[in-house]
Design an enzyme around this catalytic site. Structure first.
Site, mmCIF file in Angstrom:
data_model
loop_
_atom_site.group_PDB
_atom_site.id
_atom_site.type_symbol
_atom_site.label_atom_id
_atom_site.label_comp_id
_atom_site.label_asym_id
_atom_site.label_seq_id
_atom_site.Cartn_x
_atom_site.Cartn_y
_atom_site.Cartn_z
ATOM 1 N N LYS A 61 12.571 -3.288 -15.918
ATOM 2 C CA LYS A 61 13.521 -3.625 -14.845
ATOM 3 C C LYS A 61 13.636 -2.449 -13.876
ATOM 4 C CE LYS A 61 17.389 -2.194 -17.763
ATOM 5 N NZ LYS A 61 18.471 -2.680 -18.643
ATOM 6 N N ARG A 76 29.975 -7.818 -21.554
ATOM 7 C CA ARG A 76 29.344 -8.058 -20.254
ATOM 8 C C ARG A 76 28.830 -9.487 -20.239
ATOM 9 N NH1 ARG A 76 25.285 -3.112 -18.941
ATOM 10 N NH2 ARG A 76 24.074 -4.511 -20.257
ATOM 11 N N TYR A 94 25.106 23.493 4.193
ATOM 12 C CA TYR A 94 26.288 22.808 4.730
ATOM 13 C C TYR A 94 27.528 23.166 3.937
ATOM 14 C CZ TYR A 94 23.296 19.684 7.491
ATOM 15 O OH TYR A 94 22.415 19.160 8.381
ATOM 16 N N MET A 106 19.858 16.267 3.292
ATOM 17 C CA MET A 106 19.080 15.027 3.294
ATOM 18 C C MET A 106 17.605 15.274 2.943
ATOM 19 S SD MET A 106 18.517 12.214 6.301
ATOM 20 C CE MET A 106 20.142 11.523 6.338
HETATM 21 C C1 LIG Z 1 18.053 -2.268 -19.949
HETATM 22 C C2 LIG Z 1 18.115 -3.081 -21.162
HETATM 23 C C3 LIG Z 1 17.450 -2.678 -22.324
HETATM 24 C C4 LIG Z 1 16.741 -1.329 -22.431
HETATM 25 O O1 LIG Z 1 17.693 -0.332 -22.622
HETATM 26 P P1 LIG Z 1 17.247 1.197 -22.791
HETATM 27 O O2 LIG Z 1 18.501 1.914 -23.093
HETATM 28 O O3 LIG Z 1 16.666 1.625 -21.481
HETATM 29 O O4 LIG Z 1 16.244 1.224 -23.869
HETATM 30 C C5 LIG Z 1 17.477 -3.520 -23.422
HETATM 31 N N1 LIG Z 1 18.126 -4.703 -23.373
HETATM 32 C C6 LIG Z 1 18.782 -5.123 -22.288
HETATM 33 C C7 LIG Z 1 19.482 -6.424 -22.316
HETATM 34 C C8 LIG Z 1 18.806 -4.331 -21.145
HETATM 35 O O5 LIG Z 1 19.463 -4.753 -20.061
#
Ligand SMILES: *Cc1c(COP(=O)(O)O)cnc(C)c1O
Length: 370
Positions: A35, A133, A261, A309
């Site tokens: 992801k 969640r 800055y 930046m």
């Molecule tokens: C991102 C995610 C993972 C991987 O988690 P890591 O801590 O990066 O290994 C696994 N399961 C779900 C549902 C996730 O959203």
């Protein structure tokens, strides 16, 4: 010439880290989580190194399409499930499995089933075992499972949950206990495979947590999920991304002079300082304070003053030979092999390795190397 800032994606390290996940979980299928464009590395830049993964998991359907375009024939999993009814067409066309976490997704599936009875989906039913969640509560889970078992286009249901505290403790107990017990007690009575562990659970709890599929993310990208309790050396992981740039200017300043800055750094003694072609528009965090570690010519030193930046400033006082063009490593490894862990940089900046690697911007020159 392009600006010298470069993100090197290390193919051998990606491969190595995937093997570590396998060693911890020899009886599970290992999904590589890609992801957020492979945690900022770029799906196309990690795919080859991960092509032996048993599957890939992601959040955005486009990421699945890109994997198929690369020739991927493994199982694909959409971790948050579909965002609309029409997404089911994409899942059908590209053979993408998906999570089901809410009632509205079930309604879309029922509707799809009526219109396309020939479709076939493998789904991952998400239990909200405590993170609050996504997913169905433990109380409603069995009933939901029974009801979706009736949907004829669903050909398999895998039980899935996600840990909130696999990297540590919760209320004085190992962080996985409260969720694992409830998940087991309910899914034991139902048919189907299971998928529970993320990286922290794979590394820390492989003895107690068996599941058919694990979802390894951050560990594959060379960051320790439970830093600073363990660093990547403790887990035998290697950095997969090196953010490198160069010194583009050098100043000799006097005690009492300020830098950058806001003049929030004032020299206490005469200093030699170097300006680095890397700023927050490259994804280096503006919040990283004076004292954030960097390597110059493989020698450890630190940032001073505010990150701007396009530039940041480092202390060269003790690095005699530093000159224009000297290599600067913001995290990862130097061309001589010195390592600066992304976790250490993240910690100094009040964040985690995940955020740093995801934040590297498109204007950075990405290259793949062994
Ligand atoms: C991102 C995610 C993972 C991987 O988690 P890591 O801590 O990066 O290994 C696994 N399961 C779900 C549902 C996730 O959203």
């Amino acid at each position: 010439m392009p600006r010298p800032i470069t993100a090197i994606i290390h193919q051998d390290a990606l491969q190595h880290n995937l093997e570590i996940a396998r060693k911890h979980m020899p009886n599970s299928k290992v999904f590589a989580v890609v992801k957020a464009n492979a945690y900022g590395h770029g799906i196309e830049r990690v795919y080859h190194a991960f092509h032996t993964a048993d599957g890939f998991a992601f959040i955005d359907l486009d990421e699945g399409k890109r994997l198929r375009a690369l020739g991927c024939n493994r199982q694909l999993l959409l971790l948050e499930g579909v965002f609309s009814f029409d997404d089911l067409y994409v899942c059908q066309k590209y053979q993408i499995s998906f999570a089901i976490h809410s009632e509205h997704q079930i309604q879309w599936l029922e509707q799809f089933s009526q219109q396309h009875p020939e479709a076939k989906f493998d789904v991952f039913l998400k239990m909200n075992s405590g993170m609050n969640r996504l997913g169905f509560t433990p109380e409603e889970y069995s009933q939901v499972w029974h009801s979706i078992s009736q949907i004829t286009i669903i050909q398999s249901i895998t039980h899935m949950t996600h840990f909130s505290d696999a990297d540590g403790e919760r209320f004085g107990q190992d962080g996985i206990v409260y969720q694992h017990e409830i998940f087991e007690s309910i899914t034991q009575k139902l048919e189907g495979k299971t998928s529970i562990s993320n990286s922290a659970a794979i590394l820390r709890h492989s003895k107690h947590l068996q599941s058919d599929y694990v979802r390894s993310g951050i560990m594959l990208y060379g960051s320790s999920p439970d830093y600073p309790t363990h660093d990547i050396q403790d887990w035998n992981l290697k950095p997969t991304m090196s953010l490198r740039s160069e010194i583009i200017a050098i100043q000799n300043i006097k005690a009492g002079d300020s830098v950058g800055y806001g003049s929030n750094f004032v020299a206490e003694y005469d200093m030699k300082i170097g300006v680095v072609a890397c700023g927050y528009a490259d994804g280096y965090q503006r919040i990283s304070p004076t004292g954030t570690p960097v390597l110059v010519d493989s020698i450890r030193t630190q940032t001073i003053g505010r990150v701007s930046m396009d530039m940041l400033v480092v202390d060269l006082t003790s690095i005699r030979n530093a000159q224009i063009g000297s290599e600067v490593v913001l995290w990862g490894c130097s061309s001589q092999g010195a390592v600066l862990s992304i976790d250490e940089v993240a910690r100094t900046s009040g964040t985690v390795g995940y955020e740093l690697m995801c934040a590297v911007t498109a204007r950075v020159n990405f290259v793949q190397s062994q």
